[in-house]
Design an enzyme around this catalytic site. Structure first.
Site, PDB file in Angstrom:
ATOM      1  CB  SER A  36      -7.700  -4.085 -10.932  1.00 22.38           C
ATOM      2  OG  SER A  36      -7.596  -3.816 -12.705  1.00 22.38           O
ATOM      3  CE1 TYR A  47      -3.716  -7.535 -10.872  1.00 20.27           C
ATOM      4  CE2 TYR A  47      -4.535  -6.449 -12.164  1.00 20.27           C
ATOM      5  CZ  TYR A  47      -4.485  -6.497 -10.950  1.00 20.27           C
ATOM      6  OH  TYR A  47      -3.948  -5.632 -10.734  1.00 20.27           O
TER       7      TYR A  47
HETATM    8  O1  NJP Z   1       3.023  -2.238  -8.746  1.00 19.67           O
HETATM    9  P1  NJP Z   1       4.717  -2.299  -8.935  1.00 19.67           P
HETATM   10  P2  NJP Z   1       1.275  -1.251  -9.018  1.00 19.67           P
HETATM   11  N1  NJP Z   1       4.682  -9.350  -0.359  1.00 19.67           N
HETATM   12  O2  NJP Z   1       4.741  -3.731  -9.166  1.00 19.67           O
HETATM   13  C1  NJP Z   1       4.681  -5.417  -3.533  1.00 19.67           C
HETATM   14  C2  NJP Z   1      -3.088  -2.725  -8.287  1.00 19.67           C
HETATM   15  N2  NJP Z   1      -3.332  -1.350  -9.928  1.00 19.67           N
HETATM   16  O3  NJP Z   1       2.123  -0.150  -8.088  1.00 19.67           O
HETATM   17  O4  NJP Z   1       7.180  -7.062  -2.276  1.00 19.67           O
HETATM   18  C3  NJP Z   1       4.663  -7.775   0.060  1.00 19.67           C
HETATM   19  O5  NJP Z   1       5.365  -0.990  -9.051  1.00 19.67           O
HETATM   20  C4  NJP Z   1       5.952  -4.554  -4.502  1.00 19.67           C
HETATM   21  O6  NJP Z   1       6.982  -4.682  -3.065  1.00 19.67           O
HETATM   22  P3  NJP Z   1       8.066  -5.960  -3.199  1.00 19.67           P
HETATM   23  C5  NJP Z   1      -2.015  -3.340  -8.654  1.00 19.67           C
HETATM   24  O7  NJP Z   1      -2.563  -5.079  -9.239  1.00 19.67           O
HETATM   25  C6  NJP Z   1      -1.920  -1.455 -10.968  1.00 19.67           C
HETATM   26  O8  NJP Z   1       1.303  -0.486  -9.624  1.00 19.67           O
HETATM   27  O9  NJP Z   1       9.640  -4.959  -2.226  1.00 19.67           O
HETATM   28  N3  NJP Z   1       4.532  -6.682  -0.732  1.00 19.67           N
HETATM   29  C7  NJP Z   1       5.898  -3.372  -4.629  1.00 19.67           C
HETATM   30  O10 NJP Z   1       5.762  -2.530  -3.318  1.00 19.67           O
HETATM   31  C8  NJP Z   1      -1.176  -3.569  -7.049  1.00 19.67           C
HETATM   32  O11 NJP Z   1      -2.995  -4.227  -6.295  1.00 19.67           O
HETATM   33  C9  NJP Z   1      -2.532  -0.800 -12.628  1.00 19.67           C
HETATM   34  O12 NJP Z   1       8.445  -6.892  -3.975  1.00 19.67           O
HETATM   35  C10 NJP Z   1       4.719  -7.541  -2.544  1.00 19.67           C
HETATM   36  C11 NJP Z   1       4.117  -3.364  -5.143  1.00 19.67           C
HETATM   37  O13 NJP Z   1       3.436  -4.483  -4.346  1.00 19.67           O
HETATM   38  C12 NJP Z   1      -1.316  -1.518  -6.644  1.00 19.67           C
HETATM   39  O14 NJP Z   1      -1.789  -2.094  -7.788  1.00 19.67           O
HETATM   40  C13 NJP Z   1      -3.349  -1.287 -12.377  1.00 19.67           C
HETATM   41  C14 NJP Z   1       4.589  -9.096  -2.884  1.00 19.67           C
HETATM   42  C15 NJP Z   1       4.250  -3.522  -6.410  1.00 19.67           C
HETATM   43  O15 NJP Z   1       4.769  -2.898  -6.611  1.00 19.67           O
HETATM   44  C16 NJP Z   1       0.100  -1.629  -6.494  1.00 19.67           C
HETATM   45  O16 NJP Z   1       0.846  -2.218  -7.604  1.00 19.67           O
HETATM   46  C17 NJP Z   1      -4.675  -1.767 -11.849  1.00 19.67           C
HETATM   47  C18 NJP Z   1       4.489  -8.980  -1.287  1.00 19.67           C
HETATM   48  N4  NJP Z   1       4.245 -11.023  -1.839  1.00 19.67           N
HETATM   49  C19 NJP Z   1      -4.357  -2.194 -10.831  1.00 19.67           C
HETATM   50  N5  NJP Z   1       4.323  -8.618  -3.525  1.00 19.67           N
HETATM   51  C20 NJP Z   1      -1.174  -0.811 -12.691  1.00 19.67           C
HETATM   52  N6  NJP Z   1      -0.275  -0.459 -12.396  1.00 19.67           N
HETATM   53  O17 NJP Z   1      -1.429  -0.675 -13.857  1.00 19.67           O
HETATM   54  C21 NJP Z   1       4.480  -7.756  -4.561  1.00 19.67           C
HETATM   55  O18 NJP Z   1      -5.501  -1.540 -12.417  1.00 19.67           O
HETATM   56  N7  NJP Z   1       4.572  -6.286  -3.542  1.00 19.67           N
END
Ligand code: NJP
Length: 240
Positions: free
Chosen positions: A142, A155
């Site tokens: 990030s 975070y």
């Molecule tokens: O978020 P979201 P993003 N084990 O909530 C999964 C970074 N980022 O796509 O497990 C395995 O739509 C969850 O799947 P599920 C951010 O920090 C974002 O934006 O089925 N997987 C879903 O597929 C992150 O590292 C922004 O609930 C787990 C996914 O994570 C990355 O981008 C800005 C899990 C989250 O999808 C992707 O996030 C930035 C687990 N225990 C960095 N828990 C931004 N969006 O603005 C959750 O600087 N997931």
């Protein structure tokens, strides 16, 4: 021949948000993709979409904070495809509040998934990549991996850790021909922190496809080129 023909990639957090876009971009470039996240139904839909378009996708429901599940996921991937070329550590969670108002449960939740999850997946992937003498790990950090922001303390601390992991992997495994890249984006339109993807208020934010393009660029480099990091922001963002 497409850029990732014959390669095998694991993408965590592949059920929604950025993850499916990365998986679809990699599959479109010829890679077999392994999709890891907890929600089996959403993962299955992403895999179904890729497979119906002629790609190769395998969904493995996985909680990245579980050592056992991560081990099992990587073992299953390698048994199925015979090797592992790319890991994208994309799974992550976050929340916004001041440290003084936060709880130990919130700290543990963010650290377990965002930092420990990245560590476990990288460590288990490295156990395959080191003997192979090749591999690429992309860590989705990030902009909070290199700058702090009020109300993002937990975070941001986790994401600073992800940047540290990225550098250490390069220091420890350069001579094993293993590359690690940190991608440090600003605001992206996804479901992050309980928001809605496609919310009109986020229309000028980065899109999941922008992150997918960055990952594909990194993964398409010849093996002697390592992209250390990419910083990317929407033009409307004033802090970066
Ligand atoms: O978020 P979201 P993003 N084990 O909530 C999964 C970074 N980022 O796509 O497990 C395995 O739509 C969850 O799947 P599920 C951010 O920090 C974002 O934006 O089925 N997987 C879903 O597929 C992150 O590292 C922004 O609930 C787990 C996914 O994570 C990355 O981008 C800005 C899990 C989250 O999808 C992707 O996030 C930035 C687990 N225990 C960095 N828990 C931004 N969006 O603005 C959750 O600087 N997931």
């Amino acid at each position: 021949m497409t850029a990732l023909q014959g390669q095998v990639a694991i993408i965590t957090g592949a059920s929604r948000g950025i993850g499916p876009a990365i998986a679809e971009a990699f599959a479109g470039a010829g890679a077999a993709v392994v999709l890891a996240a907890r929600n089996a139904e959403e993962l299955g839909q992403v895999a179904g979409r890729i497979n119906s378009q002629g790609g190769t996708a395998l969904a493995i429901p996985t909680d990245v904070s579980s050592e056992e599940q991560v081990r099992q996921m990587i073992q299953t991937a390698v048994e199925r495809f015979g090797k592992l070329d790319i890991l994208v550590n994309n799974a992550g969670v976050g929340l916004f509040n001041r440290l003084v108002d936060s709880t130990t449960e919130q700290w543990d939740w963010v650290m377990e998934i965002t930092l420990k999850g990245a560590y476990l997946c990288a460590r288990e992937a490295l156990k395959v990549m080191v003997p192979q003498r090749s591999g690429l790990i992309i860590n989705i950090g990030s902009d909070l991996s290199y700058r702090t922001s009020a109300e993002c303390g937990i975070y941001g601390t986790a994401k600073y850790g992800v940047a540290a992991l990225t550098q250490v992997i390069n220091q420890e495994h350069r001579l094993d021909n293993i590359r690690c890249t940190g991608i440090y984006p600003g605001m992206i339109d996804t479901y992050f922190a309980g928001s809605e993807m496609g919310d009109p208020r986020k229309k000028d934010w980065l899109k999941a496809s922008d992150l997918a393009n960055a990952c594909l660029y990194v993964a398409s480099q010849p093996p002697y080129v390592r992209i250390d990091e990419i910083r990317m922001h929407p033009m409307i963002q004033d802090q970066f």
